[in-house]
Design a protein around this motif. Structure first.
Motif, PDB file in Angstrom:
ATOM      1  N   ALA A   2       5.067  10.202   7.484  1.00 47.65           N
ATOM      2  CA  ALA A   2       5.442  10.213   5.937  1.00 47.65           C
ATOM      3  C   ALA A   2       6.688   9.083   5.877  1.00 47.65           C
ATOM      4  O   ALA A   2       7.821   9.343   6.713  1.00 47.65           O
ATOM      5  CB  ALA A   2       5.932  11.403   5.491  1.00 47.65           C
ATOM      6  N   ALA A   3       6.500   8.112   5.081  1.00 50.18           N
ATOM      7  CA  ALA A   3       7.937   7.260   5.111  1.00 50.18           C
ATOM      8  C   ALA A   3       8.692   7.787   4.257  1.00 50.18           C
ATOM      9  O   ALA A   3       8.586   8.582   3.041  1.00 50.18           O
ATOM     10  CB  ALA A   3       7.342   5.862   4.152  1.00 50.18           C
ATOM     11  N   LEU A  49       2.098  11.909  -3.509  1.00 50.23           N
ATOM     12  CA  LEU A  49       1.677  11.275  -2.502  1.00 50.23           C
ATOM     13  C   LEU A  49       2.221  12.161  -1.297  1.00 50.23           C
ATOM     14  O   LEU A  49       1.606  12.466  -0.148  1.00 50.23           O
ATOM     15  CB  LEU A  49       1.928   9.888  -2.236  1.00 50.23           C
ATOM     16  N   LYS A  50       3.662  12.422  -1.229  1.00 52.07           N
ATOM     17  CA  LYS A  50       4.310  13.100  -0.098  1.00 52.07           C
ATOM     18  C   LYS A  50       3.823  14.290   0.142  1.00 52.07           C
ATOM     19  O   LYS A  50       3.353  14.641   1.318  1.00 52.07           O
ATOM     20  CB  LYS A  50       5.842  13.126  -0.372  1.00 52.07           C
ATOM     21  N   VAL A  63      -1.611   1.661   9.192  1.00 54.81           N
ATOM     22  CA  VAL A  63      -3.006   1.484   8.910  1.00 54.81           C
ATOM     23  C   VAL A  63      -3.483   0.023   9.150  1.00 54.81           C
ATOM     24  O   VAL A  63      -3.538  -0.898   8.297  1.00 54.81           O
ATOM     25  CB  VAL A  63      -3.286   1.997   7.541  1.00 54.81           C
ATOM     26  N   GLN A 113      13.562   0.456   1.007  1.00 52.90           N
ATOM     27  CA  GLN A 113      12.563  -0.354   0.277  1.00 52.90           C
ATOM     28  C   GLN A 113      13.198  -0.650  -1.284  1.00 52.90           C
ATOM     29  O   GLN A 113      13.568  -1.596  -1.831  1.00 52.90           O
ATOM     30  CB  GLN A 113      11.273  -0.085   0.035  1.00 52.90           C
ATOM     31  N   THR A 140      -0.105  -3.625   8.090  1.00 53.25           N
ATOM     32  CA  THR A 140      -0.944  -2.971   7.349  1.00 53.25           C
ATOM     33  C   THR A 140      -2.054  -4.173   7.182  1.00 53.25           C
ATOM     34  O   THR A 140      -1.603  -5.170   6.480  1.00 53.25           O
ATOM     35  CB  THR A 140      -0.405  -2.471   6.039  1.00 53.25           C
ATOM     36  N   GLU A 143       0.032  14.235   1.485  1.00 51.79           N
ATOM     37  CA  GLU A 143      -0.304  13.850   2.791  1.00 51.79           C
ATOM     38  C   GLU A 143       0.215  14.766   4.148  1.00 51.79           C
ATOM     39  O   GLU A 143      -0.187  14.769   4.948  1.00 51.79           O
ATOM     40  CB  GLU A 143       0.429  12.311   2.980  1.00 51.79           C
ATOM     41  N   ILE A 189       5.375  -6.025   0.473  1.00 55.31           N
ATOM     42  CA  ILE A 189       6.128  -5.074   1.049  1.00 55.31           C
ATOM     43  C   ILE A 189       5.331  -4.235   2.222  1.00 55.31           C
ATOM     44  O   ILE A 189       4.399  -3.716   1.778  1.00 55.31           O
ATOM     45  CB  ILE A 189       6.657  -4.059   0.010  1.00 55.31           C
ATOM     46  N   SER A 190       5.808  -4.098   3.340  1.00 58.70           N
ATOM     47  CA  SER A 190       5.391  -3.363   4.444  1.00 58.70           C
ATOM     48  C   SER A 190       6.357  -2.767   5.408  1.00 58.70           C
ATOM     49  O   SER A 190       6.964  -3.677   6.077  1.00 58.70           O
ATOM     50  CB  SER A 190       4.130  -4.029   5.067  1.00 58.70           C
ATOM     51  N   GLN A 191       6.587  -1.507   5.490  1.00 57.22           N
ATOM     52  CA  GLN A 191       7.210  -1.154   6.329  1.00 57.22           C
ATOM     53  C   GLN A 191       7.190  -1.518   7.949  1.00 57.22           C
ATOM     54  O   GLN A 191       7.863  -2.042   8.513  1.00 57.22           O
ATOM     55  CB  GLN A 191       7.371   0.541   6.489  1.00 57.22           C
ATOM     56  N   CYS A 237       0.825  -1.142  -0.124  1.00 59.16           N
ATOM     57  CA  CYS A 237       0.078  -0.065   0.020  1.00 59.16           C
ATOM     58  C   CYS A 237       0.897   1.370   0.182  1.00 59.16           C
ATOM     59  O   CYS A 237       2.031   1.283   0.372  1.00 59.16           O
ATOM     60  CB  CYS A 237      -0.752   0.161   1.323  1.00 59.16           C
ATOM     61  N   GLY A 238       0.384   2.393  -0.351  1.00 59.36           N
ATOM     62  CA  GLY A 238       0.967   3.717  -0.402  1.00 59.36           C
ATOM     63  C   GLY A 238       2.414   3.645  -1.014  1.00 59.36           C
ATOM     64  O   GLY A 238       2.560   3.251  -2.192  1.00 59.36           O
ATOM     65  N   THR A 239       3.338   4.150  -0.164  1.00 55.78           N
ATOM     66  CA  THR A 239       4.475   4.406  -0.509  1.00 55.78           C
ATOM     67  C   THR A 239       5.389   2.962  -0.760  1.00 55.78           C
ATOM     68  O   THR A 239       6.082   2.733  -1.915  1.00 55.78           O
ATOM     69  CB  THR A 239       5.615   4.988   0.727  1.00 55.78           C
ATOM     70  N   GLY A 252       4.826  -3.792   8.782  1.00 56.84           N
ATOM     71  CA  GLY A 252       4.344  -5.061   8.942  1.00 56.84           C
ATOM     72  C   GLY A 252       3.195  -5.341   9.650  1.00 56.84           C
ATOM     73  O   GLY A 252       2.724  -6.433   9.904  1.00 56.84           O
TER      74      GLY A 252
HETATM   75  O1  M6R Z   1       3.786   0.155   6.676  1.00 57.23           O
HETATM   76  P1  M6R Z   1       3.365   0.049   5.294  1.00 57.23           P
HETATM   77  O2  M6R Z   1       4.547   0.102   4.363  1.00 57.23           O
HETATM   78  O3  M6R Z   1       2.545  -1.232   4.949  1.00 57.23           O
HETATM   79  O4  M6R Z   1       2.745   1.268   4.922  1.00 57.23           O
HETATM   80  C1  M6R Z   1       1.970   1.422   3.772  1.00 57.23           C
HETATM   81  C2  M6R Z   1       1.299   2.960   3.504  1.00 57.23           C
HETATM   82  O5  M6R Z   1       0.276   3.037   4.561  1.00 57.23           O
HETATM   83  C3  M6R Z   1       2.411   4.089   3.973  1.00 57.23           C
HETATM   84  O6  M6R Z   1       3.529   3.813   2.952  1.00 57.23           O
HETATM   85  C4  M6R Z   1       1.745   5.343   3.716  1.00 57.23           C
HETATM   86  O7  M6R Z   1       1.443   5.359   2.259  1.00 57.23           O
HETATM   87  C5  M6R Z   1       2.714   6.423   4.083  1.00 57.23           C
HETATM   88  N1  M6R Z   1       2.113   7.259   5.123  1.00 57.23           N
HETATM   89  C6  M6R Z   1       3.342   7.457   2.826  1.00 57.23           C
HETATM   90  O8  M6R Z   1       4.102   8.262   3.508  1.00 57.23           O
END
Ligand code: M6R
Length: 360
Positions: free
Chosen positions: A153-154, A236-237, A357, A161, A106, A240, A100-102, A54-56, A104
């Motif tokens: 913000a990622a 996106l950056k 999220v 990644q 989501t 948000e 892929i999930s920063q 998702c997202g970034t 982990g």
């Molecule tokens: O933790 P995740 O990588 O699964 O998160 C996915 C997105 O919610 C996340 O990248 C979101 O888009 C960021 N806030 C963007 O900066």
């Protein structure tokens, strides 16, 4: 703990050189790219790859798709998790699923993992948070090793990644006996990328340009090929954390509708290094100028062909074509950061958003 920085987001951008170094440890060897995590995976047999995020994290997946498909005829598909989980996905023995999930955590990404697991798929996750749910539910995790990221913000996790996905792509190619001069250059560039980032982050000054652009209500980000995901990520950056209506299109799509929006109140942010597609995107910039849009462009420092074409130009060090998503990422992050800060918003805590999220 902001180490003297005004915000976590800025601190985390400034940490990118060290974050990249941590992502590379043990993965850059004399024999080439290495991912010990994947030893049991027989990646040489992989014919299809499905990425879900998702997202970034989704944008990082798109960069991987452009990179790998350039060198091998493996079908790479990238999907946002909230779509993926409701599609009818076919997985066979030659398909590799990468989540892929920063964080982990989501929800939609986790549900996607559970869904394909039922079909017997093997799942590789790419995550940052050790012990997070996705690391327990996937077969193997490649950690991005970015260190804790507090800002919503990622930033450094996006950079990591990308680094991990480039290594993964190179590892798959090497395993399939595909290697050439261009890939060798990419590989050598990854090695020195922490220093390239140091140079960018110590010399870049977006103060003037962000003061100028902070008052616009709309932005059109454009890019082509492997630089198209950077346009998506830049938009996106900006939306948000600065609440500006930013939209992103593949440059070639402009004339299929969105160009109708352009006028002096609607600037174009072009991601346009001097690669094989440069002339094409330059034409799109000229078409946008004809609509009197102001143009801000990011390109590489030896390319002077945008002078007199773009109103503002931000230069990054010359890089191999495949690597511009990496070198340009701190620019789009800092641009969004500076604009949010100058508009008086706290970029660490954007309204309506959470770091993880965990609901769908
Ligand atoms: O933790 P995740 O990588 O699964 O998160 C996915 C997105 O919610 C996340 O990248 C979101 O888009 C960021 N806030 C963007 O900066």
């Amino acid at each position: 703990e902001k180490s003297g920085y005004k915000h976590f987001m800025l601190k985390e951008i400034m940490e990118e050189p060290e974050a990249i170094e941590s992502a590379l440890v043990g993965r850059i060897t004399m024999e080439g790219p290495l991912l010990n995590e994947l030893k049991e995976f027989n990646v040489e047999n992989v014919e299809k790859i499905k990425l879900v995020a998702c997202g970034t994290s989704y944008h990082a997946g798109l960069v991987f798709k452009y990179f790998l498909e350039k060198y091998v005829s493996v079908d790479v598909e990238v999907d946002v998790a909230s779509e993926f989980r409701y599609r009818n996905i076919h997985i066979d023995k030659k398909t590799l699923v990468i989540a892929i999930s920063q964080s982990g955590e989501t929800a939609d990404t986790l549900e996607s993992v559970r869904l394909v697991k039922k079909d017997g798929a093997k799942i590789v996750s790419i995550a940052n948070v050790v012990g997070s749910t996705i690391t327990r539910e996937s077969d193997v995790t490649i950690f991005m090793n970015a260190g804790p990221e507090i800002g919503v913000a990622a930033t450094k996790t996006f950079v990591n990644q990308l680094v991990v996905l480039y290594i993964l792509g190179m590892y798959i190619l090497k395993s399939k006996n595909i290697w050439n001069e261009e890939l060798e250059k990419d590989f050598q560039f990854l090695k020195k990328s922490p220093n390239v980032f140091r140079k960018i982050l110590t010399t870049i000054n977006l103060d003037e340009v962000s003061s100028y652009y902070k008052n616009y209500h709309h932005f059109m980000y454009i890019g082509r090929g492997i630089n198209y995901p950077t346009a998506l990520e830049g938009a996106l950056k900006l939306k948000e954390i600065s609440y500006i209506n930013a939209t992103a299109y593949p440059a070639g799509e402009l004339k299929h509708g969105p160009i109708a929006l352009l006028d002096p109140t609607f600037p174009v942010f072009a991601i346009v290094p001097k690669d094989k597609l440069f002339e094409k995107t330059k034409n799109n910039i000229e078409e946008s100028r004809a609509r009197k849009s102001r143009i801000i462009a990011v390109t590489n420092e030896s390319n002077k062909e945008l002078e007199g074409v773009a109103d503002d130009i931000i230069y990054v060090p010359d890089s191999p074509d495949d690597m511009y998503p990496l070198t340009i990422s701190p620019i789009i992050q800092l641009f969004a950061y500076q604009i949010a800060d100058k508009r008086g918003y706290d970029p660490d805590k954007p309204r309506n958003l959470a770091k993880s999220v965990t609901v769908e």
